[in-house]
Enzyme design. Structure first.
Site: not given
Ligand code: MLT
Ligand code: ZN
Length: 244
Positions: A75, A103, A189-190
């Site tokens: 992802h 992202h 965020t995941t």
């Molecule tokens: C986040 O930034 O909240 C993430 O995507 C967590 C992660 O590193 O899996």
């Molecule tokens: Zn992230």
């Protein structure tokens, strides 16, 4: 860390796939915060609950160059420091820099607008609390930090779960710019969407080339159109207010 997901294929960003953001909270009992959490991220940063703070220096960054690996998590692409890469100090607590990942488009929005890319520097305290520093990018000149990693990221394209050595990477080479930043209390965020994450988003928007963004997107599973969770509603009665 223990709170990170082992099998990333279990979730994606495709609406209607049964594994998209609207379904994360139903996939595993331990992921329920993704649907019924009260301080979920990302959010629109112009929300009144978000503080704008000057003096990023107060973060007391103490980063240092250290050995890292690059991993295609399916992802996203993650740069993970193997050895001690230093830490930040937020309100008296030490958070060690663990990893960063990208992202696209951005997860946080400003006044409803999203940007082309957002990097998350994930820090963790000794009692497993997270502090994430985010930097936003818009299309323009290449990002010099990413430029140095382009060859390695290319070699990870479509190779889910593959991890390669990235050599010594200096987190200080990641330009942050202005000293102003947004600060609020949110979540990962995941999945598992863990709450109590201290978010710090640098206010200055930096630039990244179209090619760099394209490569980061191509590298992940299914040439993902996006790997950004939609913005989440802010609970007006929550505890996001933060004392500095
Ligand atoms: C986040 O930034 O909240 C993430 O995507 C967590 C992660 O590193 O899996
Ligand atoms: Zn992230």
């Amino acid at each position: 860390t223990s709170q990170e997901v082992e099998n990333e294929r279990e979730f994606n960003y495709v609406e209607g796939s049964g594994k998209g953001p609207e379904d994360w909270g139903h996939i595993h009992e331990e992921w329920r915060l993704c649907k019924n959490g009260e301080m979920q991220s990302p959010i629109d940063l112009t929300h009144e609950r978000v503080q704008v703070v000057s003096r990023l220096g107060r973060l007391k960054r103490g980063y240092k160059p250290s050995n890292a690996t690059l991993k295609n998590r399916g992802h996203d692409i993650m740069l993970k420091w193997v050895d001690d890469a230093g830490s930040i100090n937020v309100n008296g607590t030490e958070y060690k820099l663990k990893q960063l990942h990208w992202h696209s488009p951005s997860e946080h929005t400003i006044n409803g607008s999203s940007y082309d890319l957002e990097v998350h520097m994930v820090h963790e305290s000794s009692d497993n609390k997270f502090a994430v520093v985010g930097i936003m990018y818009t299309i323009g000149r290449p990002d010099t930090f990413l430029s140095e990693l382009m060859g390695q990221i290319k070699s990870l394209a479509d190779r889910h779960d593959m991890e390669i050595a990235a050599g010594v990477v200096d987190p200080r080479h990641l330009k942050m710019g202005s000293r102003k930043y947004y600060r609020y209390l949110g979540s990962l965020t995941t999945p598992p969407c863990t709450e109590g994450v201290i978010w710090t988003i640098v206010r200055k928007v930096r630039t990244v080339s179209r090619e760099q963004v394209r490569l980061l997107r191509l590298a992940v599973e299914d040439n993902a159109e996006r790997n950004a969770r939609p913005t989440q509603a802010v609970n007006e009665h929550d505890e996001r207010e933060w004392n500095y």
